[in-house]
Design a protein around this motif. Structure first.
Motif, PDB file in Angstrom:
ATOM      1  N   PRO A 156      25.002  28.079  29.217  1.00 57.51           N
ATOM      2  CA  PRO A 156      24.928  28.662  30.363  1.00 57.51           C
ATOM      3  C   PRO A 156      25.451  27.786  31.658  1.00 57.51           C
ATOM      4  N   VAL A 157      25.769  28.552  32.538  1.00 59.96           N
ATOM      5  CA  VAL A 157      26.240  27.877  33.661  1.00 59.96           C
ATOM      6  C   VAL A 157      25.339  28.593  34.964  1.00 59.96           C
ATOM      7  N   SER A 158      25.236  27.902  35.894  1.00 59.20           N
ATOM      8  CA  SER A 158      24.392  28.462  37.180  1.00 59.20           C
ATOM      9  C   SER A 158      25.217  27.666  38.465  1.00 59.20           C
ATOM     10  N   GLY A 159      25.081  28.690  39.353  1.00 54.03           N
ATOM     11  CA  GLY A 159      25.653  28.042  40.692  1.00 54.03           C
ATOM     12  C   GLY A 159      26.673  29.233  41.396  1.00 54.03           C
ATOM     13  N   ASP A 160      27.674  28.500  41.956  1.00 53.12           N
ATOM     14  CA  ASP A 160      28.635  29.488  42.623  1.00 53.12           C
ATOM     15  C   ASP A 160      29.885  29.611  41.629  1.00 53.12           C
ATOM     16  N   ILE A 161      30.364  30.795  41.559  1.00 50.72           N
ATOM     17  CA  ILE A 161      31.611  31.400  40.585  1.00 50.72           C
ATOM     18  C   ILE A 161      32.510  31.867  41.273  1.00 50.72           C
ATOM     19  N   THR A 162      33.832  31.658  41.018  1.00 55.00           N
ATOM     20  CA  THR A 162      35.115  32.295  41.221  1.00 55.00           C
ATOM     21  C   THR A 162      35.648  33.512  40.478  1.00 55.00           C
ATOM     22  N   LEU A 163      35.675  34.665  40.702  1.00 57.08           N
ATOM     23  CA  LEU A 163      36.296  35.519  39.931  1.00 57.08           C
ATOM     24  C   LEU A 163      37.930  35.846  40.368  1.00 57.08           C
ATOM     25  N   GLU A 164      38.776  35.617  39.412  1.00 57.48           N
ATOM     26  CA  GLU A 164      40.340  35.779  40.015  1.00 57.48           C
ATOM     27  C   GLU A 164      40.643  37.157  38.913  1.00 57.48           C
ATOM     28  N   GLN A 205      36.613  49.289  40.079  1.00 53.28           N
ATOM     29  CA  GLN A 205      35.217  48.689  39.907  1.00 53.28           C
ATOM     30  C   GLN A 205      35.039  47.666  38.834  1.00 53.28           C
ATOM     31  N   ILE A 206      34.653  46.430  39.121  1.00 48.48           N
ATOM     32  CA  ILE A 206      34.601  45.457  37.941  1.00 48.48           C
ATOM     33  C   ILE A 206      33.068  44.959  37.808  1.00 48.48           C
ATOM     34  N   ASN A 207      32.486  45.259  36.603  1.00 47.04           N
ATOM     35  CA  ASN A 207      30.827  45.172  36.498  1.00 47.04           C
ATOM     36  C   ASN A 207      30.736  44.143  35.593  1.00 47.04           C
ATOM     37  N   LEU A 208      29.949  43.175  35.813  1.00 41.71           N
ATOM     38  CA  LEU A 208      29.484  42.175  34.917  1.00 41.71           C
ATOM     39  C   LEU A 208      28.237  41.443  35.176  1.00 41.71           C
ATOM     40  N   ASN A 209      27.621  40.744  34.280  1.00 39.28           N
ATOM     41  CA  ASN A 209      26.427  40.229  34.151  1.00 39.28           C
ATOM     42  C   ASN A 209      26.644  38.798  34.531  1.00 39.28           C
ATOM     43  N   ALA A 210      26.356  38.029  35.839  1.00 37.07           N
ATOM     44  CA  ALA A 210      26.574  36.667  35.961  1.00 37.07           C
ATOM     45  C   ALA A 210      25.878  35.690  34.884  1.00 37.07           C
ATOM     46  N   ASN A 211      24.622  36.029  34.652  1.00 40.02           N
ATOM     47  CA  ASN A 211      24.106  35.382  33.808  1.00 40.02           C
ATOM     48  C   ASN A 211      24.376  35.131  32.390  1.00 40.02           C
ATOM     49  N   CYS A 212      25.461  35.872  31.957  1.00 43.06           N
ATOM     50  CA  CYS A 212      26.035  35.851  30.755  1.00 43.06           C
ATOM     51  C   CYS A 212      27.421  34.692  30.640  1.00 43.06           C
ATOM     52  N   LEU A 213      27.584  34.201  32.001  1.00 41.70           N
ATOM     53  CA  LEU A 213      28.701  33.111  31.869  1.00 41.70           C
ATOM     54  C   LEU A 213      28.388  32.145  31.342  1.00 41.70           C
ATOM     55  N   THR A 214      29.285  31.388  30.656  1.00 43.00           N
ATOM     56  CA  THR A 214      29.088  30.373  29.595  1.00 43.00           C
ATOM     57  C   THR A 214      30.447  29.274  29.928  1.00 43.00           C
ATOM     58  N   GLU A 221      39.526  36.476  35.232  1.00 38.31           N
ATOM     59  CA  GLU A 221      39.285  35.159  34.848  1.00 38.31           C
ATOM     60  C   GLU A 221      38.080  34.464  35.725  1.00 38.31           C
ATOM     61  N   ALA A 222      36.952  34.023  35.156  1.00 40.53           N
ATOM     62  CA  ALA A 222      35.954  33.469  35.831  1.00 40.53           C
ATOM     63  C   ALA A 222      35.976  31.959  35.937  1.00 40.53           C
ATOM     64  N   THR A 223      35.874  31.250  36.957  1.00 36.33           N
ATOM     65  CA  THR A 223      35.898  29.697  36.828  1.00 36.33           C
ATOM     66  C   THR A 223      34.837  29.102  37.974  1.00 36.33           C
ATOM     67  N   GLN A 224      34.492  27.833  37.556  1.00 37.92           N
ATOM     68  CA  GLN A 224      33.555  26.951  38.520  1.00 37.92           C
ATOM     69  C   GLN A 224      34.041  25.873  38.443  1.00 37.92           C
ATOM     70  N   ASN A 225      34.493  25.304  39.785  1.00 38.51           N
ATOM     71  CA  ASN A 225      34.975  24.022  39.939  1.00 38.51           C
ATOM     72  C   ASN A 225      36.172  23.685  39.063  1.00 38.51           C
ATOM     73  N   GLY A 226      36.869  24.971  38.976  1.00 40.10           N
ATOM     74  CA  GLY A 226      38.225  24.761  38.121  1.00 40.10           C
ATOM     75  C   GLY A 226      38.187  24.723  36.675  1.00 40.10           C
ATOM     76  N   PHE A 281      37.223  36.883  44.175  1.00 41.42           N
ATOM     77  CA  PHE A 281      35.868  37.243  44.463  1.00 41.42           C
ATOM     78  C   PHE A 281      34.950  35.939  44.372  1.00 41.42           C
ATOM     79  N   SER A 282      33.871  35.881  45.129  1.00 47.12           N
ATOM     80  CA  SER A 282      32.896  34.700  44.924  1.00 47.12           C
ATOM     81  C   SER A 282      31.552  35.384  44.913  1.00 47.12           C
ATOM     82  N   PHE A 283      30.886  34.927  43.886  1.00 46.97           N
ATOM     83  CA  PHE A 283      29.230  35.221  43.728  1.00 46.97           C
ATOM     84  C   PHE A 283      28.529  34.197  42.983  1.00 46.97           C
ATOM     85  N   ASN A 284      27.401  34.126  43.019  1.00 46.99           N
ATOM     86  CA  ASN A 284      26.275  33.401  42.396  1.00 46.99           C
ATOM     87  C   ASN A 284      25.798  33.587  41.123  1.00 46.99           C
ATOM     88  N   THR A 285      25.448  32.970  40.121  1.00 48.34           N
ATOM     89  CA  THR A 285      24.816  33.278  38.761  1.00 48.34           C
ATOM     90  C   THR A 285      23.401  33.954  39.215  1.00 48.34           C
TER      91      THR A 285
END
Length: 344
Positions: A106-114, A92-101, A152-157, A74-78
């Motif tokens: 804190p991170v911003s931008g595009d996120i990939t969820l495996e 159903q997977i529920n999460l707050n993208a603003n909580c990713l670190t 697992e959430a990743t950003q640029n690997g 899955f792909s989304f943006n913070t």
């Protein structure tokens, strides 16, 4: 008259000699057939000797391919903030993208969820994600699952964390209906690549991280990784250990042995210990019920496909089950998965 008599004697002699030669030939032929067909398993094994067993890496590769085949991305943006994603099976997977670190930042931008979800024993087997839970004394025992999950959430690997958790809403229909005895478990991969489940006794909310409402389980996860909805298998019968001998040249590096309990669909046990001296896989915790009807499954790799054999067994005390190479079949992941899912 003498001439006629002499001819008659020579003809009789020829017939007698022909009968004796034919009988001798038939005896030699039967002996040859019996000698070459007394052990068909050995003959079948001999015909496979030139192929040779796989390497540990080849066996690992085919398992990795199976896990990749079960992975959803899955792909989304913070900037999306609180998001809800739905899997292929309706989880159903529920999460707050603003909580990713990333290392607490804190991170911003595009996120990939495996994301991986496993509900059937065929998928548990090919991905090497059996349902073995840790007992209070450290031993392992079979657990019945309401679903296995990896997130697992990743950003640029780069693997990310979350500082506010996430939630799963899991339809109970995926594993046979609601069970109020289920609880939440976390999974850890050991040095041998095997997954062990550990029950969450409590969490920050004091509810163990799981509750049942209507036709759904709701899992409150404090972080990413492997998560399972489970309960321990319970059988009052006396217990025993079980040992399995694989074909020559196969061990715990290039093969594996699993146990499918008849009548327990969302569960798969693994014989996770191996004796190098005796060439035996073992369930050495003594947790197998005597009298249990089950199927013992040997798997390995062969030229990029699965080599396997499945044996129906009724467990007796201290049994040793032997697999021969000539008994095995080579097939695709899809065919093996279908066979395991069709077991009783």
């Amino acid at each position: 008259m003498k001439t006629i008599k002499n001819i008659h004697i020579r003809t009789s002699t020829k017939r007698i000699l022909s009968k004796k030669l034919f009988s001798l030939f038939a005896l030699l032929l039967i002996t040859s057939i019996l000698a070459t067909s007394c052990n068909p398993k050995d003959d079948a094994d001999d015909s496979l000797l030139n192929e040779g067993p796989p390497t540990a890496q080849e066996f690992k590769n085919i398992r990795d391919i199976a896990l990749d085949n079960h992975t959803q991305l899955f792909s989304f943006n913070t900037d999306d903030g609180y998001i809800s994603l739905t899997s292929e099976n309706g989880v159903q997977i529920n999460l707050n993208a603003n909580c990713l670190t990333d290392n607490g930042n804190p991170v911003s931008g595009d996120i990939t969820l495996e994301y991986v979800e496993i509900f059937e024993k065929g998928s548990m087997l090919t991905t090497n994600k059996p349902t073995m839970g840790k007992l209070p004394n450290g031993d392992k025992a079979l657990i019945i699952t309401g679903g296995e999950f990896f997130i697992e959430a990743t950003q640029n690997g780069t693997v990310l964390d979350t500082n506010c958790g996430l939630q799963l809403m899991i339809p109970t229909s995926l594993t046979g209906g609601a069970d109020p005895d289920m609880s939440l478990w976390t999974g850890e991969i050991d040095a041998d690549g095997n997954l062990l489940w550990d029950e969450i006794e409590d969490n920050t909310n004091g509810d163990g991280g799981l509750f049942l409402e209507g036709e759904n389980y709701y899992g409150i996860l404090e972080g990413f990784g492997w998560t399972n909805v489970d309960k321990f298998y319970n059988d009052p019968r006396p217990k025993t250990t079980l040992q399995v001998q694989p074909p020559a040249g196969y061990d715990n590096q290039n093969s594996a042995v699993y146990l499918s309990y008849d009548g327990e669909l969302p569960a798969l046990a693994q014989l996770d210990t191996y004796d190098d001296t005796l060439n035996l896989f073992s369930e050495h915790y003594g947790q197998i019920p005597i009298g249990l009807e089950c199927h013992v499954i040997f798997i390995s790799e062969s030229d990029g496909e699965w080599r396997y054999s499945i044996k129906p067994v009724t467990i007796v005390a201290n049994e040793i089950i032997t697999f021969y190479l000539g008994e095995t079949t080579v097939g695709t992941e899809a065919s093996l998965t279908a066979l395991i899912n069709d077991l009783p």
